[in-house]
Design a protein around this motif. Structure first.
Motif, mmCIF file in Angstrom:
data_model
loop_
_atom_site.group_PDB
_atom_site.id
_atom_site.type_symbol
_atom_site.label_atom_id
_atom_site.label_comp_id
_atom_site.label_asym_id
_atom_site.label_seq_id
_atom_site.Cartn_x
_atom_site.Cartn_y
_atom_site.Cartn_z
ATOM 1 N N ASN A 49 8.906 14.166 -4.444
ATOM 2 C CA ASN A 49 9.289 12.765 -4.199
ATOM 3 C C ASN A 49 9.641 12.066 -5.489
ATOM 4 O OD1 ASN A 49 6.839 11.835 -5.326
ATOM 5 N ND2 ASN A 49 5.791 12.174 -3.379
ATOM 6 N N SER A 50 9.830 10.748 -5.408
ATOM 7 C CA SER A 50 10.315 9.991 -6.573
ATOM 8 C C SER A 50 9.198 9.626 -7.544
ATOM 9 C CB SER A 50 11.014 8.699 -6.117
ATOM 10 O OG SER A 50 12.140 8.988 -5.333
ATOM 11 N N GLY A 51 7.952 9.824 -7.143
ATOM 12 C CA GLY A 51 6.835 9.516 -8.046
ATOM 13 C C GLY A 51 6.612 8.028 -8.259
ATOM 14 N N VAL A 52 7.063 7.216 -7.303
ATOM 15 C CA VAL A 52 6.949 5.762 -7.472
ATOM 16 C C VAL A 52 5.752 5.229 -6.692
ATOM 17 C CG1 VAL A 52 8.093 3.538 -7.062
ATOM 18 C CG2 VAL A 52 9.432 5.512 -7.841
ATOM 19 N N VAL A 53 4.945 4.425 -7.373
ATOM 20 C CA VAL A 53 3.838 3.736 -6.709
ATOM 21 C C VAL A 53 4.405 2.391 -6.253
ATOM 22 C CG1 VAL A 53 1.493 2.854 -6.947
ATOM 23 C CG2 VAL A 53 2.218 4.854 -8.298
ATOM 24 N N HIS A 54 4.758 2.341 -4.975
ATOM 25 C CA HIS A 54 5.423 1.140 -4.459
ATOM 26 C C HIS A 54 4.439 -0.028 -4.409
ATOM 27 C CE1 HIS A 54 9.224 2.994 -3.567
ATOM 28 N NE2 HIS A 54 8.603 4.029 -3.008
ATOM 29 N N ALA A 55 4.959 -1.227 -4.748
ATOM 30 C CA ALA A 55 4.075 -2.394 -4.779
ATOM 31 C C ALA A 55 3.936 -3.053 -3.410
ATOM 32 C CB ALA A 55 4.595 -3.403 -5.798
ATOM 33 N N GLY A 56 4.856 -2.749 -2.479
ATOM 34 C CA GLY A 56 4.754 -3.329 -1.127
ATOM 35 C C GLY A 56 5.781 -4.404 -0.849
ATOM 36 N N LEU A 57 6.929 -4.338 -1.508
ATOM 37 C CA LEU A 57 7.941 -5.396 -1.377
ATOM 38 C C LEU A 57 8.544 -5.504 0.014
ATOM 39 C CD1 LEU A 57 10.207 -4.793 -4.525
ATOM 40 C CD2 LEU A 57 8.322 -6.388 -4.296
ATOM 41 N N TYR A 58 8.857 -4.334 0.612
ATOM 42 C CA TYR A 58 9.789 -4.367 1.738
ATOM 43 C C TYR A 58 9.140 -4.414 3.117
ATOM 44 C CZ TYR A 58 12.380 -1.738 -1.893
ATOM 45 O OH TYR A 58 12.934 -1.300 -3.050
ATOM 46 N N TYR A 59 7.889 -4.048 3.209
ATOM 47 C CA TYR A 59 7.332 -3.690 4.511
ATOM 48 C C TYR A 59 6.989 -4.928 5.332
ATOM 49 C CZ TYR A 59 7.135 0.145 1.324
ATOM 50 O OH TYR A 59 7.487 1.045 0.352
ATOM 51 N N LYS A 60 7.148 -4.754 6.653
ATOM 52 C CA LYS A 60 6.933 -5.870 7.569
ATOM 53 C C LYS A 60 5.493 -6.376 7.435
ATOM 54 C CE LYS A 60 7.489 -6.764 12.405
ATOM 55 N NZ LYS A 60 7.186 -6.124 13.637
ATOM 56 N N PRO A 61 5.325 -7.666 7.133
ATOM 57 C CA PRO A 61 3.965 -8.182 6.952
ATOM 58 C C PRO A 61 3.082 -7.871 8.164
ATOM 59 C CG PRO A 61 5.568 -9.798 6.215
ATOM 60 C CD PRO A 61 6.351 -8.686 6.862
ATOM 61 N N GLY A 62 1.882 -7.431 7.904
ATOM 62 C CA GLY A 62 0.945 -7.106 8.981
ATOM 63 C C GLY A 62 1.053 -5.672 9.447
ATOM 64 N N SER A 63 2.109 -4.960 9.083
ATOM 65 C CA SER A 63 2.248 -3.560 9.507
ATOM 66 C C SER A 63 1.249 -2.692 8.735
ATOM 67 C CB SER A 63 3.667 -3.062 9.235
ATOM 68 O OG SER A 63 3.928 -3.090 7.840
ATOM 69 N N LEU A 64 1.038 -1.479 9.244
ATOM 70 C CA LEU A 64 0.168 -0.555 8.507
ATOM 71 C C LEU A 64 0.770 -0.265 7.140
ATOM 72 C CD1 LEU A 64 -0.864 2.074 11.214
ATOM 73 C CD2 LEU A 64 -2.328 0.354 10.126
ATOM 74 N N LYS A 65 2.105 -0.106 7.095
ATOM 75 C CA LYS A 65 2.729 0.161 5.798
ATOM 76 C C LYS A 65 2.394 -0.933 4.790
ATOM 77 C CE LYS A 65 6.927 2.936 6.542
ATOM 78 N NZ LYS A 65 8.405 2.892 6.529
ATOM 79 N N ALA A 66 2.519 -2.198 5.239
ATOM 80 C CA ALA A 66 2.299 -3.307 4.303
ATOM 81 C C ALA A 66 0.831 -3.352 3.859
ATOM 82 C CB ALA A 66 2.699 -4.624 4.955
ATOM 83 N N THR A 67 -0.096 -3.270 4.825
ATOM 84 C CA THR A 67 -1.503 -3.460 4.444
ATOM 85 C C THR A 67 -2.041 -2.248 3.683
ATOM 86 O OG1 THR A 67 -2.113 -2.728 6.646
ATOM 87 C CG2 THR A 67 -2.093 -5.074 6.287
ATOM 88 N N LEU A 68 -1.666 -1.045 4.143
ATOM 89 C CA LEU A 68 -2.229 0.147 3.486
ATOM 90 C C LEU A 68 -1.551 0.405 2.141
ATOM 91 C CD1 LEU A 68 -2.764 2.469 6.595
ATOM 92 C CD2 LEU A 68 -4.405 0.954 5.456
ATOM 93 N N CYS A 69 -0.297 -0.017 1.998
ATOM 94 C CA CYS A 69 0.352 0.131 0.696
ATOM 95 C C CYS A 69 -0.340 -0.782 -0.324
ATOM 96 C CB CYS A 69 1.846 -0.195 0.800
ATOM 97 S SG CYS A 69 2.709 -0.119 -0.780
ATOM 98 N N ARG A 70 -0.546 -2.036 0.054
ATOM 99 C CA ARG A 70 -1.176 -2.959 -0.904
ATOM 100 C C ARG A 70 -2.574 -2.470 -1.287
ATOM 101 N NH1 ARG A 70 0.674 -4.536 -4.383
ATOM 102 N NH2 ARG A 70 -1.088 -5.842 -4.851
ATOM 103 N N ARG A 71 -3.345 -2.043 -0.298
ATOM 104 C CA ARG A 71 -4.694 -1.562 -0.621
ATOM 105 C C ARG A 71 -4.607 -0.250 -1.417
ATOM 106 N NH1 ARG A 71 -9.826 -1.978 -1.206
ATOM 107 N NH2 ARG A 71 -11.152 -0.275 -0.559
#
Ligand SMILES: Cc1cc2nc3c(=O)[nH]c(=O)nc-3n(C[C@H](O)[C@H](O)[C@H](O)COP(=O)(O)OP(=O)(O)OC[C@H]3O[C@@H](n4cnc5c(N)ncnc54)[C@H](O)[C@@H]3O)c2cc1C
Length: 405
Positions: A49-71
């Motif tokens: 993969n790209s080796g990027v630790v994403h900060a959570g910019l794009y994900y739909k607020p409240g989604s698992l992607k958004a909450t689990l990425c931030r945590r």
């Protein structure tokens, strides 16, 4: 309370290993065995993969992607600090090339704020040039905490933690079939020397990436959603041109499209990559253009959702395929972000294959998705940012889907 349970985990990618570690740390007395078909950990998506630790910019607020990425970002940063693993907040710019893209930055900025991403600012062309002097763009969003790491090193450390906590990581051990019974799950595996073995677990969690729908079928679940593999090729900037990229330069993503578009990423060992593009792969673990698994490809073609998706995106599909085979076409795409790049500045590098879950109706499953079937829990969709989020996905799986008994 001590647990005498034995939990099996299929897959020694970053998600399976993070879960195994979490269970062992959290539940004294528990037994955990990870079953991995390859001869090493992180052999597929985690290692390509790209080796990027994403900060959570794009994900739909409240989604698992958004909450689990931030945590997950916080947990991963602390984990890397604890073990001396690479973690570098090089920062990221999402670059708008025209006024229409600039308007789409507003949505991303709003989401970033709702998701609690720290420090995100809007840049005009001059401020963008201060950060990334060679990038094109009329405006940008800057995320200073977006970082890079080495996900293979993280996965290897997680596997060490599992072993040190008394768990087992069995390599060269493909899961061939499983049977749910009243008192547990029986799992048939192939073994390194070709013989077969039956393992018995109280519960099983499948974190099988590109094979996640196959494992779900073995557990008795329906075929929907199916994994459709999308290969992404990377090109590396030749060393004398690496100075063109200081951190991470991304385009504004197309909201109709599940992938972020060719971006430029600095890696922890100094290389700078352009990519990945996205083409339909003719084998789930096929990293080269010529790799073909007839059965797997036939399954993709037989899936009604694939044709619905293809009808919507055939133009993009053709363009992306061209980018895969032509360095000039690849350079043309990268040049949109970095006008100084020429074909001579690029050389072919690794490829990765993304497991994208696709519904029968042609809808792409956007969020992380976990289903339970009796004693088997299946992670059915864990695309990007699942590497970033893995330690948080492990908490979520352990607390919600594999609670203590
Ligand atoms: C090109 C690309 C770029 C990406 N960039 C990023 C990024 O920059 N940042 C980010 O956060 N995420 C990124 N991702 C996504 C990220 O890599 C994945 O979401 C993450 O690695 C998923 O981890 P996993 O453990 O679920 O899957 P995997 O790493 O694929 O692991 C699954 C494991 O299961 C094993 N397995 C499968 N079937 C069986 C079986 N029957 N028996 C035994 N073992 C089995 C496989 O061999 C494999 O080791 C990217 C992905 C790709 C492909």
């Amino acid at each position: 309370m001590r647990s005498s349970e034995h939990i099996g985990v299929v897959g020694a990618g970053i998600v399976g290993l993070a879960l195994a570690r979490r269970l062992l740390l959290q539940r004294p007395g528990i037994r955990v065995t990870v079953l991995e078909k390859e001869d090493r950990v992180a052999a597929h998506q985690t290692g390509h993969n790209s080796g990027v630790v994403h900060a959570g910019l794009y994900y739909k607020p409240g989604s698992l992607k958004a909450t689990l990425c931030r945590r997950g970002v916080g947990l991963l940063r602390d984990y890397c600090a604890e073990y001396g693993l690479p973690y570098d907040e090089v920062g990221k710019v999402v670059v708008a090339l025209d006024t229409e893209e600039e308007a789409r930055l507003d949505d991303i900025e709003r989401r970033a704020e709702e998701n609690g991403v720290p420090g995100v600012t809007r840049l005009g062309p001059e401020a963008l040039r201060d950060l990334e002097p060679h990038a094109a763009g009329v405006a940008a969003l800057h995320s200073p905490t977006t970082a890079i790491t080495d996900f293979v090193a993280v996965a290897e450390q997680l596997a060490d933690d599992v072993r040190r906590s008394g768990g087992r990581v069995l390599l060269n051990t493909p899961v061939l079939d499983l049977r749910q019974e009243d008192d547990g799950v029986r799992v048939l595996t192939g073994e390194p020397r070709g013989e077969r073995h039956v393992h018995r677990f109280d519960r099983l969690v499948a974190c099988a990436g590109l094979q996640s729908d196959q494992l779900a079928r073995m557990a008795g679940a329906g075929p929907d959603p199916r994994v459709v593999p999308f290969r992404g090729h990377y090109h590396e900037l030749v060393p004398e041109r690496r100075h063109l990229v200081r951190g991470l330069i991304y385009p504004v993503p197309d909201p109709q499209y599940p992938f972020l578009g060719v971006h430029l990423t600095r890696h922890v060992h100094g290389e700078v990559m352009a990519g990945p593009n996205a083409v339909l792969a003719t084998a789930r673990e096929g990293y080269r253009f010529r790799d073909l698994e007839r059965g797997e490809f036939a399954q993709t073609l037989a899936w009604p959702g694939f044709w619905r998706l293809a009808r919507r995106h055939w133009g993009t599909g053709v363009r992306e395929s061209l980018v895969s085979v032509s360095r000039t076409a690849f350079a043309r795409q990268a040049r949109r972000l970095l006008p100084e790049i020429t074909g001579a500045d690029l050389r072919p590098a690794q490829a990765g294959v993304r497991a994208q879950a696709l519904g029968r109706d042609g809808s792409l499953v956007d969020d992380f998705r976990v289903d339970a079937h009796g004693r088997v829990v299946c992670v059915r969709n864990a695309p990007s940012p699942a590497a970033t989020s893995a330690l948080a996905i492990a908490e979520y799986l352990a607390d919600t889907h594999v609670p203590p008994r």
